[in-house]
Design an enzyme around this catalytic site. Structure first.
Site: not given
Ligand code: SIN
Length: 498
Positions: A110, A224, A268, A328, A363, A368-369
C-alpha cells in the site's frame, strides 16, 4: 485483578483475551454488539511480514517517514518488532490470512510502504475475518460481555481508576474495576464524510478528557483518498493502488505526480489533498482506473469492492470509477506510554482511541490493526505493574467538566449534521487559520448552550462537541502545516515532501 475493557475492535478483543489469559477477571463492555466497530470494516490488512529484501527496520523507516517527523521512534520500534508475533497469534486464533498456491502468506503493498509486507484475509475483508476469529475466541472464554452498554464516564477516585459509568437499557450504573482499558476507537462521526461506522463518536477520548487524562495530536485527522464517490461512504482500499491502479483526471492524466514523486503511492495525506484540489479544479470527482488489473484479478483479490461497486452500477474492470477523500482515522488521542498506560493510574488506552506516538502526523497504511494488536497485548501484560517515568501534559480545564454546561445563545443552531458539515468545511483536509477560528468559536457556542446529556444520542453529541472543540483548538494551536494538518498557505508549494 478486576479489569474492564471498553470496546470490541482488534485492540479491545486482544487486550481482553490477553488479560484473561494473564489470570485477570475481565469484563468486556461494548456500545453495540461484540465485534461492531471499525475493525470489521478494514479492507487492506496488517503490515508486518517481511519478505526478501525487507525488514522491521525498513517498516519502521516507512512509518517514521509517513508520520512526517512527529512519530515516537520508541513506539514505532515496539510496533515493528512485536508485529510478527501478533500476526502469528492471529493465525493461531483462527485468522486465515490469504496464501498463495505454495502455502506462503500473500503480501500486499500500500501507499508509502517501500515493500509488499501486508497480510490480508478474504482478499479485501481482512478486518471482518479478524473480528470474527477474535469474537469467537472471546466467546469461548469466561470473559463477561456487556453488549449495548455505552461508556458515560470513567470513575476516577483519589486520582486513580475505580471503574466506569455506563448507560444500558436506559439506566445509568457503575461497574467497578482495578483497571480500565479504553479501546473505543476513533471519532469519524465528527465529519460529514467518513469511512467509520455510526458508533465512532469518540466516546473514550471524551471520557478521558473529562477525567483529566492527557490527550494529544487531535489535529492530525487522516482522510482516506479513495472513497467511492457514489452513495454512502464506501472505501476503495489503498491496496488497489498497491496492485497498480492509477488516479486520473478528467483528461485521463495521472495528476498525483504533480504533487509527489511517488504519485498514487505517496503518503495518504498527500494523495488526498491532490485529489481534493484536482476535483475542485475540474468540478467533478477524479477517477480510479483499475481496468488494467482485469476482471478476474479484481474479483479474486478484492471481492467485497468488486461486489459493492457493481451493486452501485460500476463495472470497474471496464471503466475508471469516481473517488473522493473521506475522514478515516484519528492519529491523536489519549496519550499513552509504551504499555498503553495513560496519565491516570489504572486507565489504559489501546487502538485508535490512543495516541501511542506510532503515527505522528499521518498514519502509514495497514499500521492500525497492527497497532491495536501489539499495544492491546502490551497493555494487558502491564496490568498492575508500575509505570516507568513518562511525561504527560494535562488538558485545559474547560474540557474536563460536565458542569460547564450552561445556557447561551449560539450563532447557528446545533445539530449533529451542522457540526459534521462545519468540521468537514473548516477542520478538514485543507484548513485555514480563519476557518479554524470560526469553527472553534461556533463549537464553543454550541457546547456552552448544550443541556446536560441524558439519552445515548445526547451523550454522543456531547462527546462529539467536546472532541470538535478540542480538535479545532489543537489545529489552531499548530500554526505550521505538517502531515495531515494542512493549512492552505498564501503561496502553495507545488511539490510536497514528507
Ligand atoms: C485501506 O485498505 O486502504 C485502508 C487500510 C488502512 O486504513 O490502513
Amino acid at each position: 485483578m478486576n479489569v474492564i475493557v471498553v470496546g470490541s475492535g482488534i485492540a479491545g478483543l486482544t487486550a481482553a483475551l490477553h488479560a484473561h489469559e494473564g489470570g485477570h477477571r475481565v469484563t468486556l463492555v461494548t456500545k453495540g454488539a461484540l465485534g461492531d466497530g471499525c475493525t470489521g470494516y478494514a479492507q487492506g490488512g496488517v503490515a508486518g511480514i517481511y519478505g526478501p529484501g525487507d525488514s522491521a527496520a525498513q517498516h519502521a523507516s516507512d512509518t517514521l517517514d509517513a508520520g512526517a517527523g512527529l512519530s515516537d521512534a520508541a513506539a514505532v520500534a515496539v510496533l515493528v518488532q512485536e508485529g510478527a508475533d501478533r500476526i502469528a497469534e492471529l493465525i493461531a486464533r483462527g485468522v486465515a490470512f490469504d496464501r498463495g498456491a505454495d502455502g506462503e502468506l500473500l503480501l500486499g503493498r500500500e501507499a508509502a510502504h517501500s515493500h509488499a509486507r501486508i497480510v490480508h484475509a478474504g482478499g479485501d475483508a481482512t478486518g471482518a475475518v479478524i473480528s470474527r476469529a477474535l469474537v469467537s475466541a472471546v466467546r469461548a472464554t469466561t470473559i463477561a460481555v456487556h453488549e449495548r452498554a455505552f461508556l458515560v464516564d470513567l470513575v476516577v477516585t483519589d486520582g486513580a481508576a475505580r471503574g466506569i459509568r455506563i448507560l444500558a437499557g436506559g439506566e445509568v450504573s457503575e461497574l467497578h474495576a482495578d483497571a480500565v482499558i479504553l479501546a473505543t476507537g476513533g471519532a469519524g462521526q465528527l465529519y460529514a464524510h467518513t469511512t467509520n461506522p455510526l458508533g465512532a463518536t469518540g466516546d473514550g477520548i471524551a471520557a478521558a478528557l473529562r477525567a483529566g487524562a492527557a490527550v494529544a495530536d487531535l489535529e492530525f485527522v487522516q482522510f482516506h483518498p479513495t472513497i467511492l464517490a457514489a452513495g454512502p461512504a464506501f472505501l476503495i482500499s489503498e491496496a488497489v493502488r498497491g496492485e497498480g491502479a492509477t488516479l486520473i483526471d478528467d483528461e485521463g492524466r495521472r495528476f498525483t505526480f504533480d504533487s509527489h514523486p511517488d504519485g498514487e503511492l505517496a503518503p495518504r495525506d498527500v494523495v488526498s489533498r491532490a485529489i481534493a484540489r484536482q476535483a475542485a479544479a475540474q468540478g467533478s470527482p477524479v477517477r480510479l482506473d483499475a481496468t488494467m488489473l482485469g476482471a478476474e484479478r479484481l474479483r479474486r483479490r478484492f471481492p467485497t469492492i468488486d461486489r459493492v461497486t457493481r451493486e452501485r452500477g460500476f463495472d470497474w474492470a471496464a471503466e475508471p470509477i469516481p473517488v473522493t477523500p473521506a475522514e478515516h482515522y484519528l492519529m491523536g488521542g489519549v496519550v499513552t506510554d509504551l504499555d498503553g498506560r495513560t496519565s491516570i493510574p489504572g486507565v489504559f488506552a489501546v487502538g485508535e482511541v490512543a495516541r501511542t506516538g506510532v503515527h505522528g502526523a499521518n498514519r502509514l497504511a495497514s499500521n492500525s490493526l497492527l497497532e491495536g494488536a501489539v499495544f492491546g497485548a502490551r497493555a494487558a501484560a502491564a496490568l498492575g505493574s508500575p509505570a516507568l517515568p513518562y511525561e504527560f501534559v494535562s488538558p485545559p480545564s474547560r474540557f474536563r467538566d460536565r458542569n460547564s454546561y450552561r445556557s447561551g445563545a449560539p450563532a447557528v443552531r446545533f445539530g449533529r449534521d451542522a457540526l459534521q458539515r462545519l468540521m468537514w468545511d473548516e477542520v478538514g483536509l485543507l484548513r485555514t487559520s480563519e476557518g479554524l477560528a470560526r469553527a472553534a468559536e461556533t463549537i464553543r457556542g454550541w457546547r456552552a448552550a448544550a443541556s446536560a446529556p441524558a439519552t445515548l444520542a445526547e451523550h454522543e453529541d456531547a462527546n462529539l462537541l467536546l472532541l470538535a472543540e478540542a480538535t479545532a483548538s489543537a489545529a489552531l494551536a499548530r500554526t505550521g502545516s505538517v502531515g495531515a494538518h494542512y493549512l492552505e498557505p498564501a503561496t502553495e508549494p507545488v511539490l510536497e515532501t514528507v
